[in-house]
Design a protein around this motif. Sequence first.
Motif, PDB file in Angstrom:
ATOM      1  N   ALA A  31      -8.737  -7.381   3.981  1.00  6.77           N
ATOM      2  CA  ALA A  31      -8.220  -7.942   2.715  1.00  6.77           C
ATOM      3  C   ALA A  31      -8.754  -7.166   1.516  1.00  6.77           C
ATOM      4  O   ALA A  31      -8.009  -6.859   0.571  1.00  6.77           O
ATOM      5  N   ILE A  32     -10.037  -6.824   1.546  1.00  2.00           N
ATOM      6  CA  ILE A  32     -10.642  -6.068   0.434  1.00  2.00           C
ATOM      7  C   ILE A  32     -10.053  -4.659   0.382  1.00  2.00           C
ATOM      8  O   ILE A  32      -9.754  -4.130  -0.699  1.00  2.00           O
ATOM      9  N   ALA A  33      -9.869  -4.034   1.549  1.00  2.00           N
ATOM     10  CA  ALA A  33      -9.300  -2.679   1.593  1.00  2.00           C
ATOM     11  C   ALA A  33      -7.863  -2.671   1.061  1.00  2.00           C
ATOM     12  O   ALA A  33      -7.466  -1.749   0.335  1.00  2.00           O
ATOM     13  N   ARG A  34      -7.077  -3.704   1.414  1.00  2.00           N
ATOM     14  CA  ARG A  34      -5.700  -3.796   0.908  1.00  2.00           C
ATOM     15  C   ARG A  34      -5.679  -3.957  -0.605  1.00  2.00           C
ATOM     16  O   ARG A  34      -4.891  -3.322  -1.307  1.00  2.00           O
ATOM     17  N   PHE A  35      -6.569  -4.825  -1.107  1.00  2.00           N
ATOM     18  CA  PHE A  35      -6.653  -5.041  -2.550  1.00  2.00           C
ATOM     19  C   PHE A  35      -6.997  -3.728  -3.259  1.00  2.00           C
ATOM     20  O   PHE A  35      -6.400  -3.391  -4.297  1.00  2.00           O
ATOM     21  N   ALA A  36      -7.931  -2.971  -2.706  1.00  2.00           N
ATOM     22  CA  ALA A  36      -8.313  -1.682  -3.309  1.00  2.00           C
ATOM     23  C   ALA A  36      -7.105  -0.741  -3.346  1.00  2.00           C
ATOM     24  O   ALA A  36      -6.797  -0.140  -4.388  1.00  2.00           O
ATOM     25  N   LYS A  37      -6.404  -0.644  -2.217  1.00  2.00           N
ATOM     26  CA  LYS A  37      -5.254   0.263  -2.136  1.00  2.00           C
ATOM     27  C   LYS A  37      -4.165  -0.132  -3.134  1.00  2.00           C
ATOM     28  O   LYS A  37      -3.590   0.725  -3.820  1.00  2.00           O
ATOM     29  N   ASP A  38      -3.901  -1.437  -3.231  1.00  2.00           N
ATOM     30  CA  ASP A  38      -2.848  -1.924  -4.128  1.00  2.00           C
ATOM     31  C   ASP A  38      -3.167  -1.697  -5.606  1.00  2.00           C
ATOM     32  O   ASP A  38      -2.261  -1.713  -6.450  1.00  2.00           O
ATOM     33  N   ASN A  39      -4.445  -1.509  -5.902  1.00  2.00           N
ATOM     34  CA  ASN A  39      -4.864  -1.391  -7.302  1.00  2.00           C
ATOM     35  C   ASN A  39      -5.462  -0.030  -7.654  1.00  2.00           C
ATOM     36  O   ASN A  39      -6.109   0.120  -8.693  1.00  2.00           O
TER      37      ASN A  39
END
Length: 446
Positions: A244-252
């Motif tokens: 979840a944290i990795a996805r948030f980083a990628k999306d932002n």
Amino acid sequence: MSDIPQERRVLTAIPGPKSVELQARRTAAVAAGVGSTLPVFTARAGGGIIEDVDGNRLIDFGSGIAVTSVGASAEAVVRRASAQLADFTHTCFMVTPYEGYVEVCERLAELTPGDHAKKSALFNSGAEAVENAVKIARAYTKRTAVVVFDHGYHGRTNLTMALTAKNMPYKQGFGPFAPEVYRVPVAYGYRWPTGPENAGAEASAQAIDEITKQIGAENVAAIIIEPVLGEGGFIEPAKGFLPAIARFAKDNGIVFVADEIQSGFCRTGQWFACEDEGIVPDLITTAKGIAGGLPLSAVTGRAEIMDAAHSGGLGGTYGGNPVACAGALGAIETMRELDLNARARRIEEVMKGRLEEMRAKLPNGAVIGDVRGRGAMIAIELVKPGTKDPDAAATAALAKACHAEGLLVLTCGTYGNVLRFLPPLVIGEDLLNEGLDILERAFATL
């Protein structure tokens, strides 16, 4: 490898008379701020044994804090480093380069997660690697904020002290620290208020909400996390948290940095701990297990991110020392030849089985609140019976009892109540079980 007999031997009190004498010299000459877990002076080490100056042989459940995963005198490390030592010890890669540095970077590109184009830069210590990962992320994103997590440990330099969560002994009295560092919750399953089954989803949502509301995702250069938190207590974030944290980083557009300094190079039964949930970090920092005990660290990552820093912006006089690079190539050779990932998984099987048995059958087994970790990165968290109140005193007493019997163990944890086990991946199973026997006897006397 060193020809030390792979058997425990206790001839004197621990520490013995020669170690006591050397400790007196040390006290007079070495700064008091440099501590030691056990003031036993090493004469030689190899496999799963440390032999001291008094002739005692201790079973090693520490590996120099996850450094000597291939043993403290691995044949390939000694052979390659010795050959390099005879050729030249230093030129400075920034002055006249050499092949060993390039070859280590090539191996890192092969071994780290992801099939994208990768580049590396080499340094001396884990803290240096983390500090340079921040520099690279800031250069790439043109942003300044850095997000880290509760219970995280990232080093002892000024910037990495700011990134590190625990005050004592790492930060006390050493401030002020670097600005633009923000700390958010981690999914510490054992201590999550609504239980470990909810920790991954709830902690990631809370962390992302805090980043969004309190910092602004558009201001964040990097999110840095240890896939298994080391000094904080060998905390394996609850499933779902890291993705979840990795996805948030990628999306932002945030650089996701996996700090694999303690967990990397076969320690958790995979080349890198982030592989467990299929995480492909933008940058990965390594040190400790990389070079069989020689000082070397690296930042490896996506080529376009690594190339963001201007020429001359990264480096250091000793970074990627040729002897250390030779040692790293020897360590990687050993890991591949001996399949140390499989060895780590076997260590986990033995250790977790025995530790769970201890928890179940000891009359004071309730003091073992949690058995956790992966591969040869295993820990038990000790609590006061019937509660989750940390019991640092019992942890210290257990470690002391083990040391007296010739078993080197380390403690850690934000609350000082975690016994951590980091045996060399080449340790014999007989020594592994003997060490666990000593621990079991120590529990019986607690």
